[in-house]
Design an enzyme around this catalytic site. Structure first.
Site, PDB file in Angstrom:
ATOM      1  N   CYS A 249     -10.862   3.419   0.009  1.00 44.71           N
ATOM      2  CA  CYS A 249      -9.438   3.658   0.244  1.00 44.71           C
ATOM      3  C   CYS A 249      -9.099   2.851   1.485  1.00 44.71           C
ATOM      4  O   CYS A 249      -9.839   2.904   2.479  1.00 44.71           O
ATOM      5  CB  CYS A 249      -9.184   5.142   0.486  1.00 44.71           C
ATOM      6  SG  CYS A 249      -7.512   5.494   1.088  1.00 44.71           S
TER       7      CYS A 249
ATOM      8  N   GLU B  24      -2.504   8.405   8.528  1.00 42.54           N
ATOM      9  CA  GLU B  24      -1.047   8.203   8.647  1.00 42.54           C
ATOM     10  C   GLU B  24      -0.495   8.870   9.909  1.00 42.54           C
ATOM     11  O   GLU B  24       0.535   8.467  10.434  1.00 42.54           O
ATOM     12  CB  GLU B  24      -0.319   8.768   7.411  1.00 42.54           C
ATOM     13  CG  GLU B  24      -0.515   7.964   6.138  1.00 42.54           C
ATOM     14  CD  GLU B  24       0.315   6.678   6.064  1.00 42.54           C
ATOM     15  OE1 GLU B  24       1.504   6.699   6.409  1.00 42.54           O
ATOM     16  OE2 GLU B  24      -0.259   5.644   5.659  1.00 42.54           O
TER      17      GLU B  24
ATOM     18  N   CYS C  34      -4.437  -1.371  -1.901  1.00 39.56           N
ATOM     19  CA  CYS C  34      -4.553   0.072  -2.129  1.00 39.56           C
ATOM     20  C   CYS C  34      -5.515   0.269  -3.297  1.00 39.56           C
ATOM     21  O   CYS C  34      -5.313  -0.303  -4.368  1.00 39.56           O
ATOM     22  CB  CYS C  34      -3.171   0.622  -2.486  1.00 39.56           C
ATOM     23  SG  CYS C  34      -3.174   2.348  -3.007  1.00 39.56           S
TER      24      CYS C  34
ATOM     25  N   ASP D  15       0.867  -1.183   0.000  1.00 45.61           N
ATOM     26  CA  ASP D  15       0.000   0.000   0.000  1.00 45.61           C
ATOM     27  C   ASP D  15       0.900   1.229   0.000  1.00 45.61           C
ATOM     28  O   ASP D  15       2.117   1.118   0.201  1.00 45.61           O
ATOM     29  CB  ASP D  15      -0.897  -0.004   1.249  1.00 45.61           C
ATOM     30  CG  ASP D  15      -1.770   1.242   1.337  1.00 45.61           C
ATOM     31  OD1 ASP D  15      -2.388   1.607   0.325  1.00 45.61           O
ATOM     32  OD2 ASP D  15      -1.827   1.874   2.413  1.00 45.61           O
ATOM     33  N   SER D  16       0.291   2.391  -0.124  1.00 43.30           N
ATOM     34  CA  SER D  16       1.074   3.624  -0.047  1.00 43.30           C
ATOM     35  C   SER D  16       1.530   3.908   1.379  1.00 43.30           C
ATOM     36  O   SER D  16       2.329   4.814   1.590  1.00 43.30           O
ATOM     37  CB  SER D  16       0.237   4.801  -0.551  1.00 43.30           C
ATOM     38  OG  SER D  16      -0.837   5.017   0.332  1.00 43.30           O
TER      39      SER D  16
ATOM     40  N   HIS E 189      -7.038   3.202   3.698  1.00 43.01           N
ATOM     41  CA  HIS E 189      -6.742   3.950   4.927  1.00 43.01           C
ATOM     42  C   HIS E 189      -8.012   4.247   5.729  1.00 43.01           C
ATOM     43  O   HIS E 189      -7.943   4.459   6.936  1.00 43.01           O
ATOM     44  CB  HIS E 189      -6.078   5.296   4.607  1.00 43.01           C
ATOM     45  CG  HIS E 189      -4.614   5.212   4.314  1.00 43.01           C
ATOM     46  ND1 HIS E 189      -4.116   4.663   3.155  1.00 43.01           N
ATOM     47  CD2 HIS E 189      -3.535   5.620   5.041  1.00 43.01           C
ATOM     48  CE1 HIS E 189      -2.791   4.745   3.169  1.00 43.01           C
ATOM     49  NE2 HIS E 189      -2.411   5.316   4.294  1.00 43.01           N
TER      50      HIS E 189
END
Ligand code: DGL
Length: 269
Positions: A185, A153, A74, A11-12, A187
């Site tokens: 997403c 994050e 992701c 993932d990012s 996240h």
């Protein structure tokens, strides 16, 4: 290919841990290698070409770890780089859009589905296209929520400021009377409680983690690659940014300690 080779997940940043968690719960014997590209996140505001370039570098790194499968944990990379990744590797590749879209199409009662995601995912129109393949008469209302990735994050879940931002982002969707909301997403599940505090309990949240884990199990089983050993799997973690941040927030989210994580220079790949 051997059964005890790990599954590679990328993932990012931290978001893909929401998928890894579901994988660990469903397939506890599997070994995994996770790469979070926090040093280059967010992906969602980058051009499609950059997302493809980054994704291919991530996959090259994972292939070097001898993974037996790639999970693109992701949505942005799934929507922009799936075909390029499939063309590059001989190992099976699982993405996250299809399973989430199928769940949303099955979940809605009033035919109004909201989709939130990064700018890139929303602009790609991949969710409306994929959901309509299963339920062509539904109304889909999309909203990009780029700040959510930074909040996740930073570990800013369960915070008043996050709830306030969620209120602003989600208002147009709630005004459209959605009964189902796709967290498009990986996240966003980290902010689930903040999101539910705005939507209320009647809106069904869809996040693809568990559905993706089922697809992984199905594909590995059909290739006779399921790790059926008696021991719990081993999990390795790599990041392109601060190891401390990754370990602290990652452990909080996975609800198990990440003892060790390694920082790598992903630009080498
Ligand atoms: N977690 C990723 C996604 O699912 C990317 C978020 C980002 O880096 O912008 O889209």
């Amino acid at each position: 290919m051997k059964k005890n080779q790990p599954i590679g997940v990328f993932d990012s940043g931290l978001g893909g841990l929401t998928v890894l968690k579901a994988l660990m719960e469903l397939l506890p014997q599997e070994n995994t290698v996770y790469f979070g590209d926090s040093g280059r996140a967010p992906y969602g505001s980058k051009s499609p070409e950059t997302v493809v370039k980054y994704s291919l570098q991530n996959v090259r790194f994972l292939l070097e770890q001898h993974v037996k499968m790639i999970v693109i944990a992701c949505n942005t990379a799934s929507s922009r780089a799936y075909d390029a990744i499939r063309a590059m590797t001989g190992v099976p590749v699982v993405e996250v859009i299809g399973p989430g879209a199928a769940q949303a199409a099955a979940a809605t009662r009033n035919g109004r589905i909201g989709v939130i995601g990064t700018r890139s995912t929303v602009e790609s129109q991949v969710y409306p296209r994929t959901i309509r393949e299963q339920a062509d008469s539904v109304r889909i209302c999309q909203q990009a929520c780029p700040l959510f990735v930074s909040l996740a994050e930073e570990g800013w879940w369960d915070q008043p400021v996050t709830r306030e931002i969620a209120r602003i982002y989600l208002k147009p969707l709630l005004d459209s009377h959605i009964d189902t909301l796709v967290l498009g997403c990986t996240h966003y599940p980290l902010l689930s409680r903040d999101i539910i505090s705005v939507t209320g309990p009647d809106v069904r949240l869809v996040h693809a983690g568990q559905a993706v884990a089922s697809v992984v199990r199905q594909q590995l089983a059909s290739l006779a690659l399921l790790n059926d050993g008696s021991r719990d799997g081993e999990h390795q973690y790599f990041t392109s940014d601060s190891v401390d941040q990754f370990r602290t927030l990652g452990s909080a989210f996975l609800q198990q300690p990440i003892e060790q994580a390694c920082r790598i220079d992903i630009e080498q790949y």
